[in-house]
Design an enzyme around this catalytic site. Structure first.
Site, PDB file in Angstrom:
ATOM      1  N   TYR A   1       1.138  -1.604   0.245  1.00  0.00           N
ATOM      2  CA  TYR A   1       0.322  -0.100   0.225  1.00  0.00           C
ATOM      3  C   TYR A   1       0.984   1.535   0.430  1.00  0.00           C
ATOM      4  O   TYR A   1       0.494   2.267  -0.425  1.00  0.00           O
ATOM      5  CB  TYR A   1      -1.055  -0.099   1.021  1.00  0.00           C
ATOM      6  CG  TYR A   1      -2.543   0.443   0.646  1.00  0.00           C
ATOM      7  CD1 TYR A   1      -3.007   1.345  -0.452  1.00  0.00           C
ATOM      8  CD2 TYR A   1      -3.078  -0.509   1.932  1.00  0.00           C
ATOM      9  CE1 TYR A   1      -4.180   0.863  -0.578  1.00  0.00           C
ATOM     10  CE2 TYR A   1      -3.976   0.012   1.334  1.00  0.00           C
ATOM     11  CZ  TYR A   1      -5.056   0.772   0.591  1.00  0.00           C
ATOM     12  OH  TYR A   1      -6.855   0.457   0.091  1.00  0.00           O
TER      13      TYR A   1
ATOM     14  N   GLU B   1       2.321   6.485  -7.003  1.00  0.00           N
ATOM     15  CA  GLU B   1       1.151   7.120  -7.751  1.00  0.00           C
ATOM     16  C   GLU B   1       1.770   8.626  -7.806  1.00  0.00           C
ATOM     17  O   GLU B   1       1.372   9.578  -8.570  1.00  0.00           O
ATOM     18  CB  GLU B   1       0.247   7.081  -6.925  1.00  0.00           C
ATOM     19  CG  GLU B   1      -0.452   5.272  -7.368  1.00  0.00           C
ATOM     20  CD  GLU B   1      -2.209   5.392  -6.448  1.00  0.00           C
ATOM     21  OE1 GLU B   1      -2.758   6.144  -5.511  1.00  0.00           O
ATOM     22  OE2 GLU B   1      -2.532   3.843  -6.357  1.00  0.00           O
TER      23      GLU B   1
HETATM   24  C1  LIG Z   1     -11.986  10.955  -8.352  1.00  0.00           C
HETATM   25  C2  LIG Z   1     -10.819  11.483  -7.307  1.00  0.00           C
HETATM   26  C3  LIG Z   1     -10.459  10.571  -7.244  1.00  0.00           C
HETATM   27  C4  LIG Z   1      -9.294  11.954  -5.707  1.00  0.00           C
HETATM   28  C5  LIG Z   1      -7.957  10.480  -5.015  1.00  0.00           C
HETATM   29  C6  LIG Z   1      -7.959  10.952  -4.192  1.00  0.00           C
HETATM   30  C7  LIG Z   1      -6.822  10.517  -3.055  1.00  0.00           C
HETATM   31  C8  LIG Z   1      -6.857   9.437  -2.273  1.00  0.00           C
HETATM   32  C9  LIG Z   1      -6.051   8.093  -1.872  1.00  0.00           C
HETATM   33  C10 LIG Z   1      -5.954   6.752  -2.340  1.00  0.00           C
HETATM   34  C11 LIG Z   1      -4.747   6.061  -1.934  1.00  0.00           C
HETATM   35  C12 LIG Z   1      -4.796   4.476  -3.102  1.00  0.00           C
HETATM   36  C13 LIG Z   1      -4.328   4.230  -2.767  1.00  0.00           C
HETATM   37  C14 LIG Z   1      -3.601   3.266  -3.968  1.00  0.00           C
HETATM   38  O1  LIG Z   1      -4.593   3.034  -5.358  1.00  0.00           O
HETATM   39  C15 LIG Z   1      -2.087   2.112  -4.184  1.00  0.00           C
HETATM   40  C16 LIG Z   1      -2.761   1.267  -3.777  1.00  0.00           C
HETATM   41  O2  LIG Z   1      -3.766   0.209  -3.862  1.00  0.00           O
HETATM   42  S1  LIG Z   1      -1.370   0.393  -4.108  1.00  0.00           S
HETATM   43  C17 LIG Z   1      -1.669  -1.776  -3.753  1.00  0.00           C
HETATM   44  C18 LIG Z   1      -1.939  -2.108  -1.843  1.00  0.00           C
HETATM   45  N1  LIG Z   1      -3.553  -1.775  -1.851  1.00  0.00           N
HETATM   46  C19 LIG Z   1      -3.764  -2.929  -1.669  1.00  0.00           C
HETATM   47  O3  LIG Z   1      -3.862  -4.048  -0.782  1.00  0.00           O
HETATM   48  C20 LIG Z   1      -5.928  -2.510  -1.359  1.00  0.00           C
HETATM   49  C21 LIG Z   1      -6.624  -2.806  -0.062  1.00  0.00           C
HETATM   50  N2  LIG Z   1      -7.474  -2.271  -0.302  1.00  0.00           N
HETATM   51  C22 LIG Z   1      -8.470  -3.367  -0.651  1.00  0.00           C
HETATM   52  O4  LIG Z   1      -8.349  -4.521  -1.085  1.00  0.00           O
HETATM   53  C23 LIG Z   1      -9.502  -2.659  -0.858  1.00  0.00           C
HETATM   54  O5  LIG Z   1      -9.804  -2.412  -1.994  1.00  0.00           O
HETATM   55  C24 LIG Z   1     -10.780  -2.369   0.145  1.00  0.00           C
HETATM   56  C25 LIG Z   1     -11.632  -1.737  -0.646  1.00  0.00           C
HETATM   57  C26 LIG Z   1     -10.233  -1.159   1.017  1.00  0.00           C
HETATM   58  C27 LIG Z   1     -10.946  -3.780   1.195  1.00  0.00           C
HETATM   59  O6  LIG Z   1     -11.149  -3.332   1.921  1.00  0.00           O
HETATM   60  P1  LIG Z   1     -12.820  -4.117   2.315  1.00  0.00           P
HETATM   61  O7  LIG Z   1     -13.457  -4.065   3.014  1.00  0.00           O
HETATM   62  O8  LIG Z   1     -13.388  -5.029   0.943  1.00  0.00           O
HETATM   63  O9  LIG Z   1     -11.578  -5.830   2.543  1.00  0.00           O
HETATM   64  P2  LIG Z   1     -11.910  -7.478   2.706  1.00  0.00           P
HETATM   65  O10 LIG Z   1     -11.642  -7.696   1.087  1.00  0.00           O
HETATM   66  O11 LIG Z   1     -11.413  -7.461   3.264  1.00  0.00           O
HETATM   67  O12 LIG Z   1     -13.275  -7.731   2.450  1.00  0.00           O
HETATM   68  C28 LIG Z   1     -14.750  -7.389   3.120  1.00  0.00           C
HETATM   69  C29 LIG Z   1     -15.620  -8.737   2.484  1.00  0.00           C
HETATM   70  O13 LIG Z   1     -16.378  -8.723   1.462  1.00  0.00           O
HETATM   71  C30 LIG Z   1     -16.006  -9.823   1.267  1.00  0.00           C
HETATM   72  N3  LIG Z   1     -15.811  -8.873  -0.394  1.00  0.00           N
HETATM   73  C31 LIG Z   1     -15.205  -7.975  -0.732  1.00  0.00           C
HETATM   74  N4  LIG Z   1     -14.893  -7.956  -2.069  1.00  0.00           N
HETATM   75  C32 LIG Z   1     -15.633  -9.178  -2.445  1.00  0.00           C
HETATM   76  C33 LIG Z   1     -15.625  -9.900  -3.891  1.00  0.00           C
HETATM   77  N5  LIG Z   1     -15.302  -9.240  -5.064  1.00  0.00           N
HETATM   78  N6  LIG Z   1     -16.081 -11.121  -4.364  1.00  0.00           N
HETATM   79  C34 LIG Z   1     -16.510 -11.930  -3.074  1.00  0.00           C
HETATM   80  N7  LIG Z   1     -16.098 -11.056  -1.546  1.00  0.00           N
HETATM   81  C35 LIG Z   1     -16.053 -10.439  -1.542  1.00  0.00           C
HETATM   82  C36 LIG Z   1     -14.693 -10.622   1.267  1.00  0.00           C
HETATM   83  O14 LIG Z   1     -14.417 -11.796   1.125  1.00  0.00           O
HETATM   84  C37 LIG Z   1     -14.764  -9.884   2.628  1.00  0.00           C
HETATM   85  O15 LIG Z   1     -16.200 -10.830   3.769  1.00  0.00           O
HETATM   86  P3  LIG Z   1     -16.136 -11.698   4.846  1.00  0.00           P
HETATM   87  O16 LIG Z   1     -16.197 -10.590   5.469  1.00  0.00           O
HETATM   88  O17 LIG Z   1     -16.790 -12.606   5.204  1.00  0.00           O
HETATM   89  O18 LIG Z   1     -14.750 -12.147   5.233  1.00  0.00           O
END
Ligand SMILES: CCCCCCCCCCCCC[C@@H](O)CC(=O)SCCNC(=O)CCNC(=O)[C@H](O)C(C)(C)COP(=O)(O)OP(=O)(O)OC[C@H]1O[C@@H](n2cnc3c(N)ncnc32)[C@H](O)[C@@H]1OP(=O)(O)O
Length: 242
Positions: free
Chosen positions: A164, A171
């Site tokens: 992250y 970026e």
């Molecule tokens: C328009 C102008 C824009 C202006 C921008 C302003 C800037 C803002 C700053 C932003 C910075 C972002 C930087 C970024 O781009 C850099 C990078 O990404 S670098 C790479 C590293 N990045 C990461 O590791 C990303 C991590 N982030 C994420 O994973 C997701 O995006 C996030 C939404 C944060 C994930 O959160 P979530 O709550 O979804 O976590 P989980 O994965 O644990 O999921 C929770 C539960 O939901 C189920 N789930 C979710 N998605 C799915 C799916 N597709 N299919 C099936 N199930 C899904 C998951 O299984 C979990 O279920 P349970 O609760 O049963 O465990």
């Protein structure tokens, strides 16, 4: 009396059947979606490796994968829809910020400002996003299929600790590299006087986007740290509502 009880039971059965069909459809759609996205990001990873092995340089790499990248990153907008209709347990705001900031980077920075496409910082965020998304989508897929290898789970909730911040550095450095070109060209900007009587400067807009990482990124990072504690250490986390 007896007939109304029977009616109730029939209604309950019908409701249960509807719920089961709905949840089977949801699972089928999510499985298809996650397999497609894992495949898409794997194709990107292979294209990047092939390019680098063949050419021995990162120059031209972005252009060679731009179309595939734009397609799969833009398609991730579907995920905001998943949260909005409640088929995944995730915050619309957190997902929205994550997905929209990536789409902004792809379309309005990397794609629009050609002069930065060969910067190392662009390759940095591309590599970081690719590793993250292959891990994330394969985690969701295996979980839906009830065959989740521990390594994938571990990777999903540990890689981000380093990836992250690295992605954010890539970026921010890319936007910073774009600033002089945007200022010189006046792209996406409107100066006064004009018939709409509106002024907009994309250069300052990019500076505001960079500044908005300061309050927004920690929220995304701490959200993932909470998810990590919940999934890997079984902690019960009470999330605030959107
Ligand atoms: C328009 C102008 C824009 C202006 C921008 C302003 C800037 C803002 C700053 C932003 C910075 C972002 C930087 C970024 O781009 C850099 C990078 O990404 S670098 C790479 C590293 N990045 C990461 O590791 C990303 C991590 N982030 C994420 O994973 C997701 O995006 C996030 C939404 C944060 C994930 O959160 P979530 O709550 O979804 O976590 P989980 O994965 O644990 O999921 C929770 C539960 O939901 C189920 N789930 C979710 N998605 C799915 C799916 N597709 N299919 C099936 N199930 C899904 C998951 O299984 C979990 O279920 P349970 O609760 O049963 O465990």
């Amino acid at each position: 009396m007896a007939s109304s009880e029977e009616d109730g039971t029939v209604e309950e059965k019908e409701n249960n059947n509807k719920k089961r069909t709905k949840s089977a459809l949801t699972t089928a759609w999510l499985t298809f979606y996650n397999i497609a996205m894992t495949a898409g990001w794997l194709v990107l990873a292979m294209a990047m490796m092939r390019f680098y092995i063949k050419k021995g340089t990162h120059k031209g790499l972005y252009r060679s994968i731009a179309r595939t990248l734009k397609f799969f990153q833009t398609f991730a907008l579907v995920e905001v829809g998943h949260c909005a209709i409640g088929i995944v347990r995730t915050s619309v705001i957190v997902t929205g910020v994550q997905v929209c900031s990536r789409i902004f980077m792809v379309w309005f920075v990397a794609n629009s400002i050609r002069q930065i496409q060969n910067e190392e910082s662009v390759i940095l965020f591309l590599v970081v996003w690719t590793v993250t998304e292959i891990t994330r989508y394969s985690y969701y897929t295996f979980k839906l299929l009830n065959h989740l290898p521990y390594f994938i789970k571990w990777a999903r909730y540990n890689f981000f600790i380093v990836l992250y911040p690295l992605g954010v550095i890539g970026e921010l450095l890319s936007i910073y590299a774009a600033l002089p070109f945007v200022r010189r060209s006046g792209m996406f900007s409107m100066r006064l006087p004009n018939k709409y009587n509106v002024s907009f400067d994309y250069y300052y807009c990019l500076i505001i986007v960079m500044l908005s990482y300061i309050p927004l990124f920690p929220q995304l990072y701490f959200h993932m740290l909470r998810q990590r504690r919940r999934v890997l250490h079984g902690e019960v986390i009470v999330e605030k509502d959107d």
